[in-house]
Scaffold this active site. Structure first.
Site, mmCIF file in Angstrom:
data_model
loop_
_atom_site.group_PDB
_atom_site.id
_atom_site.type_symbol
_atom_site.label_atom_id
_atom_site.label_comp_id
_atom_site.label_asym_id
_atom_site.label_seq_id
_atom_site.Cartn_x
_atom_site.Cartn_y
_atom_site.Cartn_z
ATOM 1 N N HIS A 99 0.852 -1.182 0.000
ATOM 2 C CA HIS A 99 0.000 0.000 0.000
ATOM 3 C C HIS A 99 0.893 1.239 0.000
ATOM 4 C CE1 HIS A 99 1.031 0.199 4.215
ATOM 5 N NE2 HIS A 99 0.512 -1.005 4.414
ATOM 6 N N HIS A 121 4.085 1.318 2.077
ATOM 7 C CA HIS A 121 5.273 0.627 1.540
ATOM 8 C C HIS A 121 5.937 1.472 0.438
ATOM 9 C CE1 HIS A 121 2.834 -2.963 2.879
ATOM 10 N NE2 HIS A 121 3.987 -3.228 3.446
ATOM 11 N N GLN A 169 9.191 -3.223 16.172
ATOM 12 C CA GLN A 169 9.982 -3.958 15.179
ATOM 13 C C GLN A 169 11.221 -3.155 14.786
ATOM 14 O OE1 GLN A 169 8.377 -6.199 11.676
ATOM 15 N NE2 GLN A 169 8.881 -4.359 10.528
HETATM 16 O O1 PAF Z 1 7.172 -5.401 8.532
HETATM 17 C C1 PAF Z 1 7.094 -6.416 7.810
HETATM 18 O O2 PAF Z 1 6.429 -6.445 6.778
HETATM 19 C C2 PAF Z 1 7.839 -7.668 8.228
HETATM 20 O O3 PAF Z 1 7.829 -7.842 9.592
HETATM 21 C C3 PAF Z 1 9.260 -7.748 7.671
HETATM 22 C C4 PAF Z 1 10.140 -6.632 8.223
HETATM 23 C C5 PAF Z 1 9.238 -7.663 6.149
HETATM 24 C C6 PAF Z 1 9.920 -9.071 8.067
HETATM 25 O O4 PAF Z 1 9.205 -10.143 7.563
#
Ligand code: PAF
Length: 294
Positions: A34, A37, A155
């Site tokens: 989307h 990204h 993350q």
């Molecule tokens: O944020 C994401 O889409 C996922 O956690 C990642 C960083 C691609 C790892 O699979």
């Protein structure tokens, strides 16, 4: 845009680029792309000559009762978007190459302290799955820079710590959360929401902002603010998983040394789990008045 599905073929192509002096920026994704990204790709383009995007729905970061099999796979549309955005390389590895002997016996990367609370408490093992795949992809791509969204704040913290602890020579860039006009953070999971849920969902960001404003105004009874926010979310129809005011560096409670506060939240609407966060810069030696942009 060139597409590769094996590590060896991608690496050979990247090595050729590197030998001719090109720099590499990497955007790992799980697809279903989307606007959020695409903003990562735009930032990547600003930082390097070549942008490599990966799409891999990583089974190691999904819990047994999570949505791995239903996770939206939209490869044709994703490819079009990446091509239009100017990404030069797309990596589409197969699970059989990433986890050739299965996941149980695979080497894992665990980042303690940052991984066990907040989302890590509700999703045990999730961040080990994330750190492991990201480290593996970093080793395959060997980028100069890698770009991640700040929506997944925890993350991003885990990845920054892993890169620092393991001396990976990669510049990690966090990009501000892309939002719909009503404030809802863009996410692949928003597609699961029905019309009524979609109208409730922006409450998560609204409550985060209200909490940030209260802190900026000097209100420092954090547990009261957290309680109040959870009640507001639950009243609106969101089932709060956690709502935590913490130090943006440690993801632990605020101390006198805290320079940036992050308010992290996760809540469920039906079966869809939404996460979001806002940050607030605070200068312990001066006043608490500076609001961060996100
Ligand atoms: O944020 C994401 O889409 C996922 O956690 C990642 C960083 C691609 C790892 O699979």
């Amino acid at each position: 845009m060139k597409t590769y599905s094996t590590a060896a073929s991608l690496r050979a192509a990247i090595n050729t680029e590197k030998r001719s002096g090109k720099t590499i920026a990497f955007v790992p994704t799980m697809g279903n792309l989307h606007e959020g990204h695409l903003r990562l790709v735009q930032h990547a383009k600003q930082h390097a000559d070549i942008v490599v995007v990966s799409i891999f729905v990583n089974p190691l970061q999904f819990g047994a009762n999570e949505d791995l099999s239903n996770y939206p796979r939209t490869l044709a549309a994703d490819k079009e978007k990446l091509f239009a955005e100017g990404a030069q390389y797309l990596f589409l590895p197969h699970a059989s190459e990433i986890y050739p002997e299965g996941m149980d016996s695979h080497t894992k990367i665990s980042v303690p302290e940052l991984s066990d609370n907040h989302c890590g408490a509700s999703r045990p093992g999730h961040f080990t799955g994330v750190a492991t795949i990201v480290a593996k992809l970093f080793n395959i791509v060997q980028p100069d820079t890698a770009v991640f969204g700040e929506k997944d704040f925890q993350q991003l913290s885990v990845i920054r710590k892993m890169v620092s602890d393991l001396c990976m020579p990669i510049n990690i860039i966090g990009v501000a959360t892309a939002r719909a006009q009503d404030g809802l953070a863009l996410s692949s999971r928003n597609g699961y929401l029905n019309t009524e849920q979609r109208s409730i969902a922006p409450t998560l960001h609204r409550v985060l902002q209200e909490t940030r404003e209260a802190i900026a105004c000097g209100y420092d009874s954090y547990s009261n603010l957290e309680q109040h926010a959870k009640i507001s979310l639950n009243k609106a129809g969101l089932k709060s998983d956690y709502f935590t005011i913490c130090d943006a560096r440690t993801l632990r409670p605020i101390t006198g040394d805290t320079e940036e506060v992050v308010i992290l939240a996760a809540a469920k609407l039906g079966t869809t789990r939404l996460i979001d966060n806002v940050t607030l810069n605070v200068n312990p030696s001066a006043d608490w008045g500076m609001l961060a942009a996100n």
